[in-house]
Structures are given as C-alpha cells and as structure tokens.
Design a protein around this motif. Structure first.
Motif, PDB file in Angstrom:
ATOM      1  N   HIS A  95     -21.609   8.032 163.656  1.00 47.85           N
ATOM      2  CA  HIS A  95     -20.101   6.942 162.794  1.00 47.85           C
ATOM      3  C   HIS A  95     -20.748   5.955 162.435  1.00 47.85           C
ATOM      4  N   ALA A  96     -21.446   5.264 161.498  1.00 44.83           N
ATOM      5  CA  ALA A  96     -21.958   4.386 161.512  1.00 44.83           C
ATOM      6  C   ALA A  96     -21.161   2.901 160.717  1.00 44.83           C
ATOM      7  N   ALA A  97     -21.658   1.719 160.978  1.00 48.44           N
ATOM      8  CA  ALA A  97     -20.868   0.376 160.441  1.00 48.44           C
ATOM      9  C   ALA A  97     -21.142   1.035 158.928  1.00 48.44           C
ATOM     10  N   GLU A 141     -15.718  -6.817 174.373  1.00 48.46           N
ATOM     11  CA  GLU A 141     -15.119  -5.730 175.119  1.00 48.46           C
ATOM     12  C   GLU A 141     -13.939  -4.947 173.664  1.00 48.46           C
ATOM     13  N   THR A 142     -13.908  -5.517 172.458  1.00 48.73           N
ATOM     14  CA  THR A 142     -14.134  -4.918 171.267  1.00 48.73           C
ATOM     15  C   THR A 142     -14.484  -3.462 171.227  1.00 48.73           C
ATOM     16  N   CYS A 143     -13.492  -2.627 169.963  1.00 51.40           N
ATOM     17  CA  CYS A 143     -14.282  -1.648 169.253  1.00 51.40           C
ATOM     18  C   CYS A 143     -15.016  -2.179 168.509  1.00 51.40           C
ATOM     19  N   PRO A 144     -16.257  -1.775 167.960  1.00 44.06           N
ATOM     20  CA  PRO A 144     -17.044  -1.387 165.923  1.00 44.06           C
ATOM     21  C   PRO A 144     -15.779  -0.898 165.053  1.00 44.06           C
ATOM     22  N   SER A 145     -16.874  -1.782 163.802  1.00 37.45           N
ATOM     23  CA  SER A 145     -15.946  -1.419 162.527  1.00 37.45           C
ATOM     24  C   SER A 145     -16.377  -0.329 161.937  1.00 37.45           C
ATOM     25  N   SER A 146     -16.064   0.905 161.744  1.00 33.20           N
ATOM     26  CA  SER A 146     -17.380   2.015 161.404  1.00 33.20           C
ATOM     27  C   SER A 146     -17.082   2.867 160.177  1.00 33.20           C
ATOM     28  N   ASP A 147     -17.134   3.678 159.576  1.00 32.70           N
ATOM     29  CA  ASP A 147     -17.851   4.576 159.226  1.00 32.70           C
ATOM     30  C   ASP A 147     -17.784   6.073 159.314  1.00 32.70           C
ATOM     31  N   GLY A 148     -16.298   6.819 159.484  1.00 29.67           N
ATOM     32  CA  GLY A 148     -16.890   8.305 159.606  1.00 29.67           C
ATOM     33  C   GLY A 148     -15.906   8.970 159.842  1.00 29.67           C
ATOM     34  N   ALA A 149     -15.817  10.238 159.836  1.00 26.45           N
ATOM     35  CA  ALA A 149     -14.891  11.216 160.004  1.00 26.45           C
ATOM     36  C   ALA A 149     -15.177  12.296 161.040  1.00 26.45           C
TER      37      ALA A 149
END
Lengths: 377, 143
Positions: free
Chosen positions: A14-16, A203-211
């Motif tokens: 998973h990556a930005a 304390e927040t999640c990132p925004s990711s590209d992934g499957a």
C-alpha cells in the motif's frame, strides 16, 4: 452451512500513489497473489465478489463491470457489495456466504481503493440541496464522538497517542504497510498538529492506494493451513435517530455478539484481532463495543493490545498504517486469516488459532466482522 | 396547493484523474503521435483500443500493433443537427469502425450526412493539429 475456508490471500504494497498501474492493474495484482497462494488460476474460480467504497470516490459507476476482465470474471457470476467504509468486511462475508450456502465451491473476493485518483473529501461533502453536508470530512465527523468517549470513560489524553505509536510499531513489521514509522514516539504524536479536537495529525490514518484479495473455498484439501470461517455478521443502524449512542453503537455490539455466538467462542478466547481503527481513539472504543475489554482505555494503557500482550490488536499496523478505504475492511479480515494460518511473518502472533476481523463505515453505522480459526468446524 | 415547489440550485462537477497503466497509457500516447494502437491477444486477435487484459480470456494481452488510420464503417447512428457539446458542428454520425488490421470495432465520429454515410463505407482519421494524448486527438473520421 458448508464449512468454508480462506485458502489464498494476496495484497498490494500500500502506498500514497500507485501511478504505475491502472485500477484494473491494481486489483489484478492482489487477485493474482491470492490465486498463487491458493495454487489456483482464474479458471478455477466460480464467482467473484467485489467491494469498494462509494462510486463517487473514483467516479466509476458499477466498477465490477469495469474490472471484470482484469479479474478473469467475464462470463462468471460477479457481485458488488456497497457498505461505505465497512465494505471490505461485508464483501468478505458475502463471499463466505456464496460458499457456505453451497451455491459456489471457490470464490475470489477482492476489495480496493485508489485514493490518489479519488476525491473522498469531495465525494463526502457535496452540498446536496436540503441535506446537511458532512463537510468536515471523516475526522471532523468523528472527533466529537471521540470527545464524548473520553468524557464518558474519563480516559487520559495519552491513550490515543499510545495507540498511534503501537500501531506504527506493528506496521513497521509489515512490509505491505503504507506508513513506515518504526521510530515514532509518544512525544512526536503529542506534538503533531491538532486537526480536529482531540485528534492530532499522527493519530489519523493515511490515504492509500491498495487492494486485497482472498480465495474462499469449501474444498481445503489442497491447502496445508486453511483459515476456517467460524462466525460472520453484518449489522447496520440509521445515521440519525433519537437516543442513538454513537460512542457505543448497538449495531456494533450486535455484530460482535453474532460472531461469538455463531463461532461458539467467548471474546477472551481470541488470540488477536484486527479492528477498523482509522483514528487512534477508535481502538479503545471498539474494544468496549465488541466486548473485548470492559475498559478499552485501561487495556491500551496496560499494554494488553501490543504484540506480546494479552490480546494484540492490529498486529499488521491496521488502518492507522494503510487506508485504501474500500480495501481497509477486507485487509482486517485477511490479516485475521493470515494470523490463524501462521503466515503473518514478522507480525505473527505466536500460536494464534482464533482471530477476529472487523470493519465499520458510514457514521459508525455499518459493521461487519468475522471470526476465523485454524481448526475445521 | 398553488405554492411553488421549494427548489435549490445544485452544480455537480467531476474532477478525477486516472493512471492508465502501461497498455492503455501507450494507446493514448500513440494518439498524440498519430498512431492508433491495438493489443494482440494470445489467440492472435487485435483489440482496439488496446486493452491490458483480453476480455474473452482475462489473460494479459501481448504486443502493441499499429492499425488504421483507415477502416470500414460497421454501424452508424446519425446526428443531423449537432448540439453545442457535440465534437463537431456539422452533420455527423457516431460510428463503429473496423480499422484496417483490427479484429474489433472502434467507436468514433464520422463527418457526413445520413445520405452520405453507410455501412461498408471506407473512412480515414483526420488528426487534430494540436494533440495531447486523448481520443479527441482524432478530430473525426472522413470518407
């Protein structure tokens, strides 16, 4: 019901941004890894079940049609699940039911999000006439609920920081995790900018590209370490109604209770759990909601939820390290399955035999969970 | 009730971007260079526009193959009076065109009246002078 097992699991790193692949290329990457893990090909699959967050995110309506070729699904039954952020979990449950009902023998299930090509904030904030917009994004929506938990539970501020550090330490053991912050400290979290009181940036999640993808089957004869699906549940409640408790939603409680009852286990028998925690404070909140600990924040404070603790939560690093929204729920389910299969590599919980995967979505109104185990039911 | 209904103005815009991947990306880049690319499948068919995966088998496609720029109309849907948002402002047709060397048909614009355009007619791409890698790099097909 026909006993059903996870016999193959695959995910992307998973990556930005994944500008090197199209959306079909992204889902295919995860699907091929799951098939390879199962020792199967697309030709062995009877049906495909797909999940992703709302169509408005990437602007692809009916993405299951768009992705059918890449998933080897042309001419086969294909089903789309659509339950906001919980969708990855609900999709896994639907796929499991495709098999446990006896309708199909081998089902491929896939979930994804390409947030770099999406516009989630925009999609959630359309100023539709005569409707209140969720214009502060997810963080702005959940922050007051977290504040209500802190007040109700009389929790000290550092609990959120502890979860933020713990999940990133876990994520540093998982090469697929997007955020790699092995040296993060409590002080760094505490000093990071306040985004929505009481939520700080770290304390927040990132925004990711992934499957992520899984193969579920009633035939586990070719798999040396299947993860058996022992209990499943999908529950929901309306966003707004008088007397709604958004800190401890009833739909979430019932979702957990369904799974324990169907699996015939009690929460204290679980070896680990992967819970949907996009903001650090949701770990103690869901620990209480799912009946895993009476006081969620005291369990965090005592270190019970770290790897090596009484009940490790999110050994993979969880949503706090990787958040391809539509895939995030299924990643929780798949990581739970990896634990009981003994294939979680560096974030393996020693001897895990029983694990829970969990997801939530919308305004804490859609829930999905499953319990998987290493022993055939 | 003779009160007017309560209304509100709402403008929806779509601001998305896309990564096309190596195959559809090559197709779009090809248009910029005045080349129409198809992809060869394992069983030897040429799919246009090029696609990453064979719709029939789900397998990855192979070599990229240049097709066209001429071909034959398979079907037409006539537009006698273009609207301002149509790609050309003369009578035209949306047509499925079987480009030379392709095994699938390609949807694009063909200029001409309903009397002039018909199944079986040979047409050729007319390229836009300024091209940026989009389907509009072909202004239209013409007889």
């Amino acid at each position: 019901m026909i006993p059903t097992a996870v016999i193959g699991i695959g995910q992307t790193r998973h990556a930005a941004k994944r500008p090197d692949v199209s959306m079909p290329g992204l889902v295919r990457e995860a699907a091929l890894r799951a098939l390879e893990d199962a020792g199967l090909t697309f030709a062995d699959i009877d049906a495909v079940v797909l999940g992703k967050a709302p169509d408005m995110f990437e602007g692809v309506v009916q993405p299951e049609l768009f992705l059918a070729e890449a998933l080897g699904a042309v001419g086969k039954p294909m089903f789309r699940v659509h339950t906001a952020g919980s969708v990855g979990g609900s999709t896994a449950v639907v796929a499991a039911h495709h098999v446990s009902s006896g309708v199909h023998k081998r089902v491929l299930t896939v979930a994804y999000e390409k947030q770099s090509e999406s516009n989630a904030m925009w999609a959630l904030s359309q100023p539709f006439p005569f409707l209140p917009p969720v214009s502060a994004g997810a963080g702005g929506y959940f922050a007051p609920v977290i504040r209500a938990y802190i007040d109700r539970a009389k929790a000290p501020d550092h609990i959120g920081w502890q979860v933020a550090v713990k999940d990133r330490q876990h994520g540093a053991l998982n090469p697929c995790a997007h955020l790699q912050l092995p040296d993060i400290t409590l002080e760094q979290v505490k000093a990071s900018p306040l985004l929505w009181d009481p939520i700080r940036y770290l304390e927040t999640c990132p925004s990711s590209d992934g499957a992520v993808a899984m193969v579920l089957s009633s035939d586990a004869s070719t798999c040396r370490n299947p993860a058996w699906v022992l209990g499943t549940s999908v529950r929901s409640e309306p966003l707004l109604f008088a007397g709604r408790d958004e800190v401890n939603p009833r739909a979430g409680q019932l979702c957990g209770a369904d799974c324990y009852a169907e699996a015939g286990v009690t929460p204290d028998q679980l070896d680990c759990a992967e819970l949907y925690v996009p903001f650090s404070w949701y770990e103690p909140m869901w620990l209480e909601n799912l009946g895993l600990f009476e006081s969620g924040w005291r369990a965090v404070d005592a270190g019970h939820t770290k790897l090596g603790g009484r009940l490790p939560i999110n050994p993979s690093g969880g949503v706090m390290c990787s958040n391809p929204i539509g895939a995030s729920g299924m990643l929780r389910f798949a990581e739970a399955a990896r634990q009981v299969r003994g294939t979680a590599d560096a974030h393996q919980v020693d001897g895990a035999r029983l694990a829970m995967g969990h997801a939530y979505g919308g305004g804490s109104q859609f829930f999905a969970a499953w319990i998987v185990g290493s022993t055939r039911p | 009730m003779d009160q007017p209904a309560l209304t509100s103005r709402f403008t929806l815009a779509y601001a998305y971007k896309r990564s096309l991947g190596p195959v559809i990306g090559a197709f779009m880049t090809g248009l910029r260079d005045r080349r129409i690319l198809g992809a060869r499948t394992a069983d030897g068919r040429v799919i246009v526009p090029a696609r990453a995966y064979d719709p029939a088998s789900g397998e990855p496609t192979g070599d990229l193959v240049e097709v066209g720029p001429s071909g034959v109309i398979e079907t037409v849907s006539h537009v006698a009076q273009p609207s301002p948002t149509d790609p050309v402002q003369v009578p035209f047709a949306w047509a499925l065109i079987r480009l030379d060397g392709a095994d699938t048909s390609f949807l694009h614009v063909v200029e001409g009246s309903a009397e002039a355009l018909h199944r079986g007619l040979r047409v050729t791409a007319r390229w836009r002078a300024e091209r940026d890698g989009s389907l509009r790099d072909i202004e239209a097909f013409v007889p």
